[in-house]
Design a protein around this motif. Structure first.
Motif, PDB file in Angstrom:
ATOM      1  N   LYS A   8      30.957  43.352  40.421  1.00 50.08           N
ATOM      2  CA  LYS A   8      31.378  44.676  39.955  1.00 50.08           C
ATOM      3  C   LYS A   8      32.312  45.339  40.966  1.00 50.08           C
ATOM      4  O   LYS A   8      33.296  45.974  40.580  1.00 50.08           O
ATOM      5  CB  LYS A   8      30.156  45.568  39.712  1.00 50.08           C
ATOM      6  CG  LYS A   8      29.391  45.233  38.457  1.00 50.08           C
ATOM      7  CD  LYS A   8      28.204  46.179  38.307  1.00 50.08           C
ATOM      8  CE  LYS A   8      27.397  45.878  37.072  1.00 50.08           C
ATOM      9  NZ  LYS A   8      26.233  46.780  36.948  1.00 50.08           N
ATOM     10  N   ALA A   9      32.014  45.187  42.244  1.00 54.25           N
ATOM     11  CA  ALA A   9      32.861  45.785  43.284  1.00 54.25           C
ATOM     12  C   ALA A   9      34.270  45.206  43.239  1.00 54.25           C
ATOM     13  O   ALA A   9      35.243  45.903  43.536  1.00 54.25           O
ATOM     14  CB  ALA A   9      32.232  45.585  44.660  1.00 54.25           C
ATOM     15  N   SER A  10      34.398  43.957  42.850  1.00 54.89           N
ATOM     16  CA  SER A  10      35.710  43.319  42.800  1.00 54.89           C
ATOM     17  C   SER A  10      36.576  43.889  41.673  1.00 54.89           C
ATOM     18  O   SER A  10      37.793  43.671  41.654  1.00 54.89           O
ATOM     19  CB  SER A  10      35.573  41.802  42.638  1.00 54.89           C
ATOM     20  OG  SER A  10      35.251  41.446  41.299  1.00 54.89           O
ATOM     21  N   LEU A  11      35.978  44.619  40.747  1.00 54.80           N
ATOM     22  CA  LEU A  11      36.718  45.172  39.624  1.00 54.80           C
ATOM     23  C   LEU A  11      37.685  46.272  40.039  1.00 54.80           C
ATOM     24  O   LEU A  11      38.528  46.685  39.242  1.00 54.80           O
ATOM     25  CB  LEU A  11      35.759  45.686  38.546  1.00 54.80           C
ATOM     26  CG  LEU A  11      34.885  44.627  37.871  1.00 54.80           C
ATOM     27  CD1 LEU A  11      33.866  45.294  36.943  1.00 54.80           C
ATOM     28  CD2 LEU A  11      35.727  43.618  37.119  1.00 54.80           C
ATOM     29  N   THR A  12      37.600  46.740  41.274  1.00 51.26           N
ATOM     30  CA  THR A  12      38.543  47.747  41.755  1.00 51.26           C
ATOM     31  C   THR A  12      39.894  47.133  42.117  1.00 51.26           C
ATOM     32  O   THR A  12      40.876  47.850  42.246  1.00 51.26           O
ATOM     33  CB  THR A  12      37.980  48.500  42.979  1.00 51.26           C
ATOM     34  OG1 THR A  12      37.760  47.566  44.034  1.00 51.26           O
ATOM     35  CG2 THR A  12      36.691  49.240  42.623  1.00 51.26           C
ATOM     36  N   ALA A  13      39.931  45.813  42.251  1.00 57.76           N
ATOM     37  CA  ALA A  13      41.179  45.122  42.591  1.00 57.76           C
ATOM     38  C   ALA A  13      42.077  45.001  41.363  1.00 57.76           C
ATOM     39  O   ALA A  13      41.626  45.155  40.224  1.00 57.76           O
ATOM     40  CB  ALA A  13      40.864  43.733  43.155  1.00 57.76           C
ATOM     41  N   ASP A  14      43.347  44.708  41.615  1.00 57.61           N
ATOM     42  CA  ASP A  14      44.299  44.530  40.519  1.00 57.61           C
ATOM     43  C   ASP A  14      44.231  43.148  39.892  1.00 57.61           C
ATOM     44  O   ASP A  14      44.623  42.980  38.742  1.00 57.61           O
ATOM     45  CB  ASP A  14      45.733  44.772  41.005  1.00 57.61           C
ATOM     46  CG  ASP A  14      45.969  46.225  41.371  1.00 57.61           C
ATOM     47  OD1 ASP A  14      45.310  47.117  40.787  1.00 57.61           O
ATOM     48  OD2 ASP A  14      46.813  46.471  42.249  1.00 57.61           O
ATOM     49  N   GLN A  15      43.770  42.175  40.660  1.00 51.24           N
ATOM     50  CA  GLN A  15      43.688  40.793  40.188  1.00 51.24           C
ATOM     51  C   GLN A  15      42.295  40.253  40.478  1.00 51.24           C
ATOM     52  O   GLN A  15      41.648  40.677  41.441  1.00 51.24           O
ATOM     53  CB  GLN A  15      44.726  39.916  40.894  1.00 51.24           C
ATOM     54  CG  GLN A  15      46.163  40.279  40.569  1.00 51.24           C
ATOM     55  CD  GLN A  15      46.492  40.057  39.102  1.00 51.24           C
ATOM     56  OE1 GLN A  15      46.086  39.070  38.493  1.00 51.24           O
ATOM     57  NE2 GLN A  15      47.219  40.988  38.509  1.00 51.24           N
ATOM     58  N   PRO A  16      41.844  39.276  39.678  1.00 48.06           N
ATOM     59  CA  PRO A  16      40.522  38.696  39.940  1.00 48.06           C
ATOM     60  C   PRO A  16      40.516  37.957  41.278  1.00 48.06           C
ATOM     61  O   PRO A  16      41.558  37.459  41.722  1.00 48.06           O
ATOM     62  CB  PRO A  16      40.319  37.726  38.772  1.00 48.06           C
ATOM     63  CG  PRO A  16      41.649  37.514  38.161  1.00 48.06           C
ATOM     64  CD  PRO A  16      42.508  38.678  38.518  1.00 48.06           C
ATOM     65  N   PRO A  17      39.360  37.900  41.915  1.00 43.59           N
ATOM     66  CA  PRO A  17      39.259  37.167  43.176  1.00 43.59           C
ATOM     67  C   PRO A  17      39.634  35.695  42.997  1.00 43.59           C
ATOM     68  O   PRO A  17      39.444  35.111  41.923  1.00 43.59           O
ATOM     69  CB  PRO A  17      37.777  37.294  43.547  1.00 43.59           C
ATOM     70  CG  PRO A  17      37.270  38.450  42.754  1.00 43.59           C
ATOM     71  CD  PRO A  17      38.095  38.503  41.505  1.00 43.59           C
ATOM     72  N   GLU A  18      40.162  35.109  44.039  1.00 45.08           N
ATOM     73  CA  GLU A  18      40.490  33.679  44.034  1.00 45.08           C
ATOM     74  C   GLU A  18      39.213  32.864  43.848  1.00 45.08           C
ATOM     75  O   GLU A  18      38.150  33.241  44.321  1.00 45.08           O
ATOM     76  CB  GLU A  18      41.154  33.284  45.355  1.00 45.08           C
ATOM     77  CG  GLU A  18      42.513  33.879  45.558  1.00 45.08           C
ATOM     78  CD  GLU A  18      43.558  33.297  44.636  1.00 45.08           C
ATOM     79  OE1 GLU A  18      43.529  32.076  44.388  1.00 45.08           O
ATOM     80  OE2 GLU A  18      44.400  34.076  44.155  1.00 45.08           O
ATOM     81  N   GLY A  19      39.349  31.764  43.168  1.00 45.75           N
ATOM     82  CA  GLY A  19      38.260  30.806  43.065  1.00 45.75           C
ATOM     83  C   GLY A  19      37.269  31.049  41.944  1.00 45.75           C
ATOM     84  O   GLY A  19      36.284  30.308  41.840  1.00 45.75           O
ATOM     85  N   LEU A  20      37.497  32.062  41.109  1.00 44.63           N
ATOM     86  CA  LEU A  20      36.578  32.271  39.994  1.00 44.63           C
ATOM     87  C   LEU A  20      36.777  31.186  38.946  1.00 44.63           C
ATOM     88  O   LEU A  20      37.906  30.810  38.639  1.00 44.63           O
ATOM     89  CB  LEU A  20      36.826  33.625  39.319  1.00 44.63           C
ATOM     90  CG  LEU A  20      36.511  34.892  40.091  1.00 44.63           C
ATOM     91  CD1 LEU A  20      36.756  36.110  39.204  1.00 44.63           C
ATOM     92  CD2 LEU A  20      35.090  34.894  40.616  1.00 44.63           C
ATOM     93  N   ASN A  21      35.678  30.701  38.382  1.00 50.15           N
ATOM     94  CA  ASN A  21      35.823  29.779  37.253  1.00 50.15           C
ATOM     95  C   ASN A  21      36.340  30.565  36.044  1.00 50.15           C
ATOM     96  O   ASN A  21      36.379  31.798  36.056  1.00 50.15           O
ATOM     97  CB  ASN A  21      34.510  29.040  36.962  1.00 50.15           C
ATOM     98  CG  ASN A  21      33.377  29.960  36.572  1.00 50.15           C
ATOM     99  OD1 ASN A  21      33.560  30.914  35.823  1.00 50.15           O
ATOM    100  ND2 ASN A  21      32.182  29.678  37.069  1.00 50.15           N
ATOM    101  N   VAL A  22      36.751  29.862  35.024  1.00 48.70           N
ATOM    102  CA  VAL A  22      37.377  30.507  33.874  1.00 48.70           C
ATOM    103  C   VAL A  22      36.432  31.491  33.180  1.00 48.70           C
ATOM    104  O   VAL A  22      36.864  32.541  32.686  1.00 48.70           O
ATOM    105  CB  VAL A  22      37.956  29.459  32.895  1.00 48.70           C
ATOM    106  CG1 VAL A  22      36.845  28.683  32.203  1.00 48.70           C
ATOM    107  CG2 VAL A  22      38.890  30.103  31.885  1.00 48.70           C
TER     108      VAL A  22
END
Length: 95
Positions: A8-22
């Motif tokens: 949820k904290a990563s949702l503040t970024a403009d792009q998804p974090p590296e390494g997420l599966n599809v």
């Protein structure tokens, strides 16, 4: 990233974090209220895991017939929980 709260904290970024599966990338876009981009991630995939996310997205869209089709492909039952609870359940599963 190990927890739903981290996700949820990563949702503040403009792009998804590296390494997420599809599947997580799809759920990330959905968490950003971008249903179209979330759907694009899994729309052409036929594996069971992607079908589960695809089902959730169609449930959220309100297309229950289509959602149930994808739940069957995912070998899951449509849950009797809120969309937010299902989103968190999926994130936890795929983390």
């Amino acid at each position: 990233m190990n927890t739903v709260n981290d996700f949820k904290a990563s949702l503040t970024a403009d792009q998804p974090p590296e390494g997420l599966n599809v599947q997580l990338k799809s759920l990330w876009f959905d968490g950003k209220d971008d249903w179209q981009r979330a759907h694009q991630q899994v729309d052409q995939l036929n594996d069971q895991q992607s079908a589960w996310v695809h089902a959730y997205l169609h449930r959220k869209e309100g297309d229950i017939w289509n959602a149930d089709y994808w739940y069957r492909k995912a070998r899951q039952n449509r849950p009797d929980i809120t969309l937010q609870q299902e989103w968190e359940q999926l994130v936890t599963h795929f983390l």
